[in-house]
Design an enzyme around this catalytic site. Sequence first.
Site, PDB file in Angstrom:
ATOM      1  N   HIS A   1       1.214  -9.225  -3.386  1.00 37.70           N
ATOM      2  CA  HIS A   1       0.638  -7.805  -2.980  1.00 37.70           C
ATOM      3  C   HIS A   1       1.115  -6.889  -2.486  1.00 37.70           C
ATOM      4  CE1 HIS A   1      -3.322  -6.625  -1.322  1.00 37.70           C
ATOM      5  NE2 HIS A   1      -2.851  -5.654  -0.446  1.00 37.70           N
TER       6      HIS A   1
ATOM      7  N   ASP B   1       0.721  -1.338   0.002  1.00 40.64           N
ATOM      8  CA  ASP B   1       0.092  -0.159   0.290  1.00 40.64           C
ATOM      9  C   ASP B   1       0.955   1.116  -0.152  1.00 40.64           C
ATOM     10  OD1 ASP B   1       0.774  -0.751   2.345  1.00 40.64           O
ATOM     11  OD2 ASP B   1      -0.280   1.158   3.211  1.00 40.64           O
TER      12      ASP B   1
ATOM     13  N   ASP C   1       1.875 -17.657  -3.781  1.00 40.74           N
ATOM     14  CA  ASP C   1       2.221 -16.696  -4.894  1.00 40.74           C
ATOM     15  C   ASP C   1       0.781 -16.545  -5.889  1.00 40.74           C
ATOM     16  OD1 ASP C   1       3.584 -15.361  -5.755  1.00 40.74           O
ATOM     17  OD2 ASP C   1       4.666 -16.810  -7.017  1.00 40.74           O
TER      18      ASP C   1
ATOM     19  N   GLU D   1       2.679 -10.440   0.877  1.00 37.75           N
ATOM     20  CA  GLU D   1       2.614  -8.885   0.792  1.00 37.75           C
ATOM     21  C   GLU D   1       4.415  -8.668   0.280  1.00 37.75           C
ATOM     22  OE1 GLU D   1       0.478  -6.098   2.721  1.00 37.75           O
ATOM     23  OE2 GLU D   1       1.327  -4.847   2.136  1.00 37.75           O
TER      24      GLU D   1
END
Length: 509
Positions: free
Chosen positions: A439, A145, A482, A491
């Site tokens: 991610h 993020d 994965d 992540e």
Amino acid sequence: MNIQVNQLGYTPAMRKVAIMRGALNSELLVKNAAGETVLTVPVSTERTQLWGDDVVTADFSALTRPGTYTLECGSESSYPFVIAEKPYTACLTALVDMLYYQRCGDDLKPEAGCFAHPACHTGLARVYGTDEFVEANGGWHDAGDYGRYIVPAAKTVADMLLAYEWNKDAFVPGLTDLINEARWELQWMLKLQRADGGVYHKVSCAGFCGMIMPHEEKEELILSPVSTTATGDFAACMAMAARTYADIDSAFAAQMKEAAIRAWDFLENSEPILFRNPEGIRTGGYGDRSDADERLWAAIELARTCGEPYLTAAEVKLAAMDRHAAPLGWGDMRGYCAIEGLALPGEAGQRCRRWVLREAENLLKRLNLYGISMTEHLHWGSNMDVANQGMMLMQAFRLTGEVKYRIAAEKQLHYLLGVNPLSYCYVSGFGSQPMCRPHHRPSVAQGVCQPGMLSGGPCSGLADAVAKEHLQGQPAGKCFVDDHGSYSTNEICIYWNSPLIALVAALDK
Ligand SMILES: [Zn+2]
């Protein structure tokens, strides 16, 4: 693959142990690039049940000549690997470059390829609950993020500065270099300090955006309230960096030292303020149950940088805390207290020496056949724990010269780079079977996996829908998928890369 090796290879001097499963012969053959057998070693007769497999080992440490090899046993073979004096240099460069790719508020240069983008998150940030606005540009996006958080930033920078202290010669610059990159984060951290010394916990939008590039996230930036965990970590990190940069840029070092003292003064006059996301904020919380370890770490770093009165404060706090474990987390900073306290004079330094060695011995006792200390429960970001523990074991080796610690530290690296039950090299872009669907918003947005990122790795709690769908009933060491959607196992994070940077650098010496 049923024969697991470090896919990036080994140095000639390293202990080399293949982990194997399935129908195997009693002998392991080492083949060179021409397919010739150059070494034959026995397979151990002892079988171990681990993570759903019947596992044996074969020690091929006698292989020391540089070259490219594969291992064969019965009908099974390994991925190719090298024996070389410096097998991890390119990976180390990529691990540091990952932080450059994570830069916020900067025009990433064309060499960043499809991950280059114009400066992102450049607006002023609103102080939560007010009409006050602050310029808080810079730093690194934390993970998959685009939030920027002080607590994990402090861990990341501390790992990088330790890596530099332990072995600055290990680094070959790529898109960036270690010292300039750590400075990028430190300069941003300085912007999050209030005039009274308190440090805002984080700057982010109210929630997480979709899988878009960073400059496409346009929502308002918000500075979440000050916490004493962020302020303590900030004080420690700034005091530590002030020493590192003293000879590189004395004005910058003085600025950081002054900021560290101001943060300390705030702490001394504040009850614990433990962070929780305020109403309306849904990004990473990085909450904590105690700020005692952050306060101790701050005292130790200030004692080393400034002497009294911080030395007395550090001694008093140390006497109350050194009986416990010493993890190198983002929430539990006691490992940094133990390591950084080694340089304190007198009994304080001796306490920290005992603390480090006790932690290292506890790790040694718990190592399983794959070489890591966790078997039943692998937590979210377990690969960080593996790298952290490798750091602590190397610190014990640096203190004592005892090779048992170094060999155990090497095992942590081998596990992350291929000696694990799923045969993954958990660093993107490296090895024969790298993690490649993280991610990570830029990787998803561009349809290309950004290189040099350490995956979080197995998480036995199955904490996202993709993990729940694919991993029911799997043993802990195999709870990894994965897949872009599995944020609990795949992540990436700045403070997962950073302990691996320190571990690889330390092992390069
Ligand atoms: Zn940004």
